[in-house]
Structures are given as structure tokens and as C-alpha cells.
Design a protein around this motif. Structure first.
Motif, PDB file in Angstrom:
ATOM      1  N   LEU A   1      12.567  -8.324 -14.015  1.00  0.00           N
ATOM      2  CA  LEU A   1      11.530  -8.257 -15.041  1.00  0.00           C
ATOM      3  C   LEU A   1      10.689  -6.996 -14.908  1.00  0.00           C
ATOM      4  CD1 LEU A   1      12.324 -11.257 -15.437  1.00  0.00           C
ATOM      5  CD2 LEU A   1       9.920 -11.697 -15.817  1.00  0.00           C
ATOM      6  N   ALA A   2      10.383  -6.595 -13.687  1.00  0.00           N
ATOM      7  CA  ALA A   2       9.560  -5.402 -13.467  1.00  0.00           C
ATOM      8  C   ALA A   2      10.197  -4.165 -14.098  1.00  0.00           C
ATOM      9  CB  ALA A   2       9.333  -5.176 -11.980  1.00  0.00           C
ATOM     10  N   GLU A   3      11.515  -4.104 -14.096  1.00  0.00           N
ATOM     11  CA  GLU A   3      12.200  -2.952 -14.672  1.00  0.00           C
ATOM     12  C   GLU A   3      12.033  -2.893 -16.187  1.00  0.00           C
ATOM     13  OE1 GLU A   3      16.210  -2.130 -12.687  1.00  0.00           O
ATOM     14  OE2 GLU A   3      15.724  -4.179 -12.031  1.00  0.00           O
ATOM     15  N   ILE A   4      12.001  -4.063 -16.831  1.00  0.00           N
ATOM     16  CA  ILE A   4      11.764  -4.094 -18.279  1.00  0.00           C
ATOM     17  C   ILE A   4      10.347  -3.621 -18.567  1.00  0.00           C
ATOM     18  CG2 ILE A   4      11.642  -5.533 -20.349  1.00  0.00           C
ATOM     19  CD1 ILE A   4      13.672  -7.413 -18.999  1.00  0.00           C
ATOM     20  N   THR A   5       9.392  -4.125 -17.796  1.00  0.00           N
ATOM     21  CA  THR A   5       7.995  -3.731 -17.976  1.00  0.00           C
ATOM     22  C   THR A   5       7.835  -2.227 -17.792  1.00  0.00           C
ATOM     23  OG1 THR A   5       7.235  -5.900 -17.222  1.00  0.00           O
ATOM     24  CG2 THR A   5       5.638  -4.104 -17.145  1.00  0.00           C
ATOM     25  N   GLU A   6       8.444  -1.684 -16.753  1.00  0.00           N
ATOM     26  CA  GLU A   6       8.362  -0.237 -16.502  1.00  0.00           C
ATOM     27  C   GLU A   6       8.987   0.553 -17.650  1.00  0.00           C
ATOM     28  OE1 GLU A   6      10.316   0.159 -12.733  1.00  0.00           O
ATOM     29  OE2 GLU A   6       8.733  -0.949 -11.688  1.00  0.00           O
ATOM     30  N   LEU A   7      10.130   0.101 -18.136  1.00  0.00           N
ATOM     31  CA  LEU A   7      10.810   0.757 -19.251  1.00  0.00           C
ATOM     32  C   LEU A   7       9.906   0.787 -20.481  1.00  0.00           C
ATOM     33  CD1 LEU A   7      13.640   1.778 -20.444  1.00  0.00           C
ATOM     34  CD2 LEU A   7      13.900  -0.584 -21.194  1.00  0.00           C
ATOM     35  N   LEU A   8       9.290  -0.340 -20.785  1.00  0.00           N
ATOM     36  CA  LEU A   8       8.424  -0.419 -21.962  1.00  0.00           C
ATOM     37  C   LEU A   8       7.139   0.380 -21.782  1.00  0.00           C
ATOM     38  CD1 LEU A   8       8.965  -4.161 -22.848  1.00  0.00           C
ATOM     39  CD2 LEU A   8       9.751  -2.174 -24.144  1.00  0.00           C
ATOM     40  N   ASP A   9       6.533   0.300 -20.612  1.00  0.00           N
ATOM     41  CA  ASP A   9       5.319   1.091 -20.368  1.00  0.00           C
ATOM     42  C   ASP A   9       5.596   2.584 -20.520  1.00  0.00           C
ATOM     43  OD1 ASP A   9       3.600  -1.067 -19.949  1.00  0.00           O
ATOM     44  OD2 ASP A   9       3.825  -1.023 -17.759  1.00  0.00           O
ATOM     45  N   ARG A  10       6.732   3.016 -19.999  1.00  0.00           N
ATOM     46  CA  ARG A  10       7.126   4.429 -20.111  1.00  0.00           C
ATOM     47  C   ARG A  10       7.348   4.809 -21.576  1.00  0.00           C
ATOM     48  NH1 ARG A  10      10.427   4.103 -16.092  1.00  0.00           N
ATOM     49  NH2 ARG A  10      12.255   3.599 -17.317  1.00  0.00           N
ATOM     50  N   ALA A  11       8.043   3.951 -22.328  1.00  0.00           N
ATOM     51  CA  ALA A  11       8.327   4.240 -23.733  1.00  0.00           C
ATOM     52  C   ALA A  11       7.040   4.278 -24.564  1.00  0.00           C
ATOM     53  CB  ALA A  11       9.297   3.204 -24.295  1.00  0.00           C
ATOM     54  N   VAL A  12       6.117   3.361 -24.288  1.00  0.00           N
ATOM     55  CA  VAL A  12       4.833   3.359 -25.003  1.00  0.00           C
ATOM     56  C   VAL A  12       4.060   4.628 -24.674  1.00  0.00           C
ATOM     57  CG1 VAL A  12       2.576   2.222 -25.156  1.00  0.00           C
ATOM     58  CG2 VAL A  12       4.677   0.846 -25.260  1.00  0.00           C
ATOM     59  N   ALA A  13       4.009   5.000 -23.401  1.00  0.00           N
ATOM     60  CA  ALA A  13       3.282   6.199 -22.975  1.00  0.00           C
ATOM     61  C   ALA A  13       3.848   7.463 -23.617  1.00  0.00           C
ATOM     62  CB  ALA A  13       3.306   6.319 -21.456  1.00  0.00           C
ATOM     63  N   GLN A  14       5.163   7.470 -23.853  1.00  0.00           N
ATOM     64  CA  GLN A  14       5.818   8.637 -24.437  1.00  0.00           C
ATOM     65  C   GLN A  14       5.874   8.572 -25.964  1.00  0.00           C
ATOM     66  OE1 GLN A  14       9.618   8.636 -22.430  1.00  0.00           O
ATOM     67  NE2 GLN A  14       8.743   9.390 -20.532  1.00  0.00           N
TER      68      GLN A  14
END
Length: 109
Positions: free
Chosen positions: A72-85
Motif C-alpha cells: 500500500l505504501a508504494e501506491i501512496t508514494e506513487l500518487l503523492d509523487r504524481a500529485v506533486a508533479q
């Protein structure tokens, strides 16, 4: 902007899309594994990727990566990165609730 964390949204989404909803004894944590702990299979992983794409209005190629992660942490990281970018949008709490209700209704139909 949402008043719910990305982690909270991911946990709720993963629980709803899971092939067999996790029972109350299974705690969804950032380290929960989609396949080994939550029973996800290839179709469920694809559904999860599509749900992430729709809810977060994310590019399909990035959303596909959500179905290729282990925890789950990997999904959260992926989404946080995509939102930030600027490649995804963080949905509001109401949008999350509406999406989850509609998803449940579609599955139950």
C-alpha cells in the motif's frame, strides 16, 4: 484539495476493490501486501489501477503502475509523487465517498 490523506484514501480504495473485503482482524497498514495479505489477483490489480486512474484523474500509464506495486505504501508514494508533479489531482473527501459508493453499487449489481 482534500482533507483526507492520500494514505487514508488508498486504504479505503484498496479495501473496497479487494477481491474479498478484509475482515476487521486484518489491519490495512502501509506495509500490507496486495497479493500476499489481501488476496489480490491479476484482475483485481487491474481494477485497482483503473480505480486509481479514475479517482485521481491520473495518466493511465502512471495508474497502471499502481497495479504493479506490492505494498500500500508504494501506491501512496506513487500518487503523492504524481500529485506533486501535477500529473494527478487529489480528490476531495466527498469525491472519494461518492466514488466508493458507486464502486460498491456497481459490484453489487
Amino acid at each position: 484539495m482534500s482533507d483526507e490523506s492520500t494514505d487514508g484514501m488508498v486504504r479505503r480504495l484498496v479495501a473496497v476493490v479487494a477481491p474479498a473485503p478484509p475482515d476487521e482482524t486484518v489491519a490495512l497498514t502501509p506495509e500490507s501486501r496486495l497479493v500476499a495479505d489481501l488476496g489480490y489477483h491479476s484482475l483485481a490489480l487491474l481494477e485497482l489501477g483503473c480505480a486509481v486512474e479514475e479517482l485521481f484523474q491520473i495518466d493511465p500509464t502512471i495508474a497502471q503502475q499502481a497495479g504493479e506495486v506490492e505494498r500500500l505504501a508504494e501506491i501512496t508514494e506513487l500518487l503523492d509523487r504524481a500529485v506533486a508533479q501535477g500529473q494527478a489531482r487529489l480528490p476531495s473527501a466527498q469525491e472519494v465517498e461518492t466514488f466508493l459508493e458507486n464502486y460498491r453499487a456497481d459490484v453489487d449489481a
